[in-house]
Write a protein that holds these residues in place. Structure first.
Motif, short mmCIF file in Angstrom:
data_model
loop_
_atom_site.label_atom_id
_atom_site.label_comp_id
_atom_site.label_asym_id
_atom_site.label_seq_id
_atom_site.Cartn_x
_atom_site.Cartn_y
_atom_site.Cartn_z
N ILE A 219 0.95 -1.23 -0.06
CA ILE A 219 -0.02 0.01 0.15
C ILE A 219 1.03 1.23 -0.02
N ARG A 220 2.00 1.23 0.67
CA ARG A 220 2.96 2.31 0.84
C ARG A 220 3.65 2.49 -0.60
N ALA A 221 4.00 1.27 -1.08
CA ALA A 221 4.79 1.47 -2.27
C ALA A 221 4.06 1.97 -3.38
N ASN A 222 2.59 1.80 -3.36
CA ASN A 222 1.99 2.17 -4.57
C ASN A 222 1.38 3.63 -4.06
N GLU A 223 1.67 4.19 -3.12
CA GLU A 223 1.00 5.52 -2.70
C GLU A 223 0.06 5.52 -2.20
N LEU A 224 -0.78 4.69 -1.76
CA LEU A 224 -2.24 4.66 -1.49
C LEU A 224 -2.28 4.74 0.11
N GLY A 225 -1.21 5.12 0.96
CA GLY A 225 -1.38 5.25 2.56
C GLY A 225 -2.32 6.26 2.68
N LEU A 226 -2.38 7.44 2.31
CA LEU A 226 -3.38 8.57 2.85
C LEU A 226 -4.77 8.04 2.53
N PHE A 227 -5.08 7.55 1.23
CA PHE A 227 -6.34 6.83 0.76
C PHE A 227 -6.82 5.99 1.79
N CYS A 228 -6.02 4.92 2.01
CA CYS A 228 -6.32 3.68 2.74
C CYS A 228 -6.65 4.36 4.15
N PHE A 229 -6.05 5.28 4.64
CA PHE A 229 -6.13 6.00 5.83
C PHE A 229 -7.70 6.51 6.02
N ALA A 230 -8.05 7.30 5.07
CA ALA A 230 -9.26 7.81 4.91
C ALA A 230 -10.31 6.78 4.80
N PHE A 231 -10.08 5.86 3.86
CA PHE A 231 -10.79 4.77 3.82
C PHE A 231 -11.45 4.04 5.17
N SER A 232 -10.25 3.70 5.88
CA SER A 232 -10.37 3.22 7.30
C SER A 232 -11.22 4.06 8.26
N ILE A 233 -10.70 5.51 8.28
CA ILE A 233 -11.70 6.26 9.09
C ILE A 233 -13.08 6.26 8.69
N SER A 234 -13.33 6.31 7.52
CA SER A 234 -14.91 6.27 6.88
C SER A 234 -15.48 5.13 7.54
N THR A 235 -14.89 3.90 7.14
CA THR A 235 -15.39 2.58 7.70
C THR A 235 -15.91 2.69 9.07
N LEU A 236 -14.73 3.20 10.03
CA LEU A 236 -15.11 3.08 11.54
C LEU A 236 -16.20 4.05 11.92
N ILE A 237 -16.24 5.20 11.14
CA ILE A 237 -17.11 6.00 11.30
C ILE A 237 -18.65 5.61 11.20
N VAL A 238 -18.65 5.06 10.04
CA VAL A 238 -19.91 4.39 9.54
C VAL A 238 -20.42 3.20 10.68
N TYR A 239 -19.39 2.45 11.01
CA TYR A 239 -19.65 1.37 11.90
C TYR A 239 -20.09 1.92 13.25
N LEU A 240 -19.52 2.98 13.86
CA LEU A 240 -19.91 3.53 14.98
C LEU A 240 -21.44 4.15 14.79
N ARG A 241 -21.42 4.82 13.60
CA ARG A 241 -22.85 5.16 13.50
C ARG A 241 -23.82 4.18 13.51
N THR A 242 -23.66 3.00 12.98
CA THR A 242 -24.59 1.92 13.14
C THR A 242 -24.75 1.45 14.57
N ILE A 243 -23.53 1.45 15.38
CA ILE A 243 -23.84 0.74 16.64
C ILE A 243 -24.74 1.94 17.70
N PHE A 244 -24.54 3.24 17.37
CA PHE A 244 -25.43 4.36 17.74
C PHE A 244 -26.90 3.98 17.67
N ARG A 245 -27.48 3.54 16.36
CA ARG A 245 -28.68 3.43 15.88
C ARG A 245 -29.10 2.01 16.73
#
Length: 283
Positions: free
Chosen positions: A204-230
């Motif tokens: 992932i780092r070699a393909n310069e996808l680190g920042l995107f994967c970080f944003a992807f991970s944060i977004s996934t966790l945010i949606v997950y926590l939103r579902t837990i709230f519901r």
């Protein structure tokens, strides 16, 4: 504004019930919705709908159109909420439209998130994933559709029961079951996505996808926590603390989804991952 609490629901002393054919005896929200929040949310999601759709057309990343569909669902849901806030909070149809579109919208948004992982796997290397991309898409999207149908059915039944002053416990349990299954499925996805990115971290780092994967991970966790709230909100039952305080809705429903669409506007997936979703490793 002081609330008047009833064992069967909430009545706004400053907003008399019009007593129309589609009006319920109480405000099912548990409060009178804020017009400021609803209008801002509708505008926010509409602007992002325009941006994401334009980027999808520009990059020809048609697989991301589910995200645009989710955004337009958010717009419709918050328009219905605006009508509740400004025109009539007792109106059953406004509540059902608000609930249906705001509940279904994240399903379409999450479908885009599922597709991101399916696009990353062949680009980075299928050997790092425990499941092939086709299986991930088929299982998680199908599961989300099933859980959403159950949730919407439960929400509609709650509206009907409340309008007839009948016990809505069974309807609430149906809604709770749909949410519990959704949380279970998302837990599996979070584990799969995290394990894949950890095992493939060097590539992932070699393909310069680190920042995107970080944003992807944060977004996934945010949606997950939103579902837990519901889930927690529904588990408390009707007129519980989480349901009857709009601050929780603003902070744990609107804000998380608003942040996710902003993150993917900055790191647009069609540009970062590619226009097409392949199912085989790159040569």
């Amino acid at each position: 504004m002081e609330k008047i609490a009833r064992s069967y629901g909430y009545i706004d002393p400053n907003f008399p019930n019009p007593g129309g054919e589609k009006d319920t005896p109480v405000i099912i929200y548990g409060y009178t919705p804020s017009i400021a929040l609803a209008a801002f949310a509708a505008a926010w999601f509409f602007l992002h709908f325009v941006y994401h759709t334009a980027q999808t057309i520009k990059n020809r990343s048609w697989w991301w159109m589910t995200f645009s569909a989710g955004l337009i669902f958010e717009v419709i849901g918050y328009i219905a909420r605006s009508l509740s806030a400004k025109k009539n909070p007792y109106h059953l149809i406004y509540f059902i439209l608000n609930y249906f579109f705001i509940v279904v919208a994240p399903v379409l948004l999450v479908a885009g998130i599922y597709t991101i992982l399916s696009a990353l796997i062949p680009r980075v290397g299928s050997r790092y994933s425990f499941l092939p991309p086709k299986v991930i898409l088929a299982f998680f999207i199908t599961s989300d559709v099933i859980s959403t149908i159950v949730q919407v059915a439960g929400a509609c039944l709650i509206g009907v029961k409340e309008s007839r002053r009948q016990d809505p416990t069974t309807a609430n349990n149906i809604l709770l079951g749909g949410l519990a299954y959704q949380v279970f499925v998302m837990t599996i996805f979070v584990i799969l996505a995290a394990s894949f990115q950890f095992r493939a971290r060097h590539v992932i780092r070699a393909n310069e996808l680190g920042l995107f994967c970080f944003a992807f991970s944060i977004s996934t966790l945010i949606v997950y926590l939103r579902t837990i709230f519901r889930l927690a909100e529904t588990a408390q039952g009707l007129m519980g603390e989480l349901q009857t305080n709009e601050v929780y809705f603003a902070c744990l429903e609107f804000a998380p989804i608003a942040l996710v669409v902003l993150l993917f506007a900055i790191w647009y997936p069609g540009r970062c991952v590619g226009a097409a979703v392949r199912v085989n490793d790159k040569p």
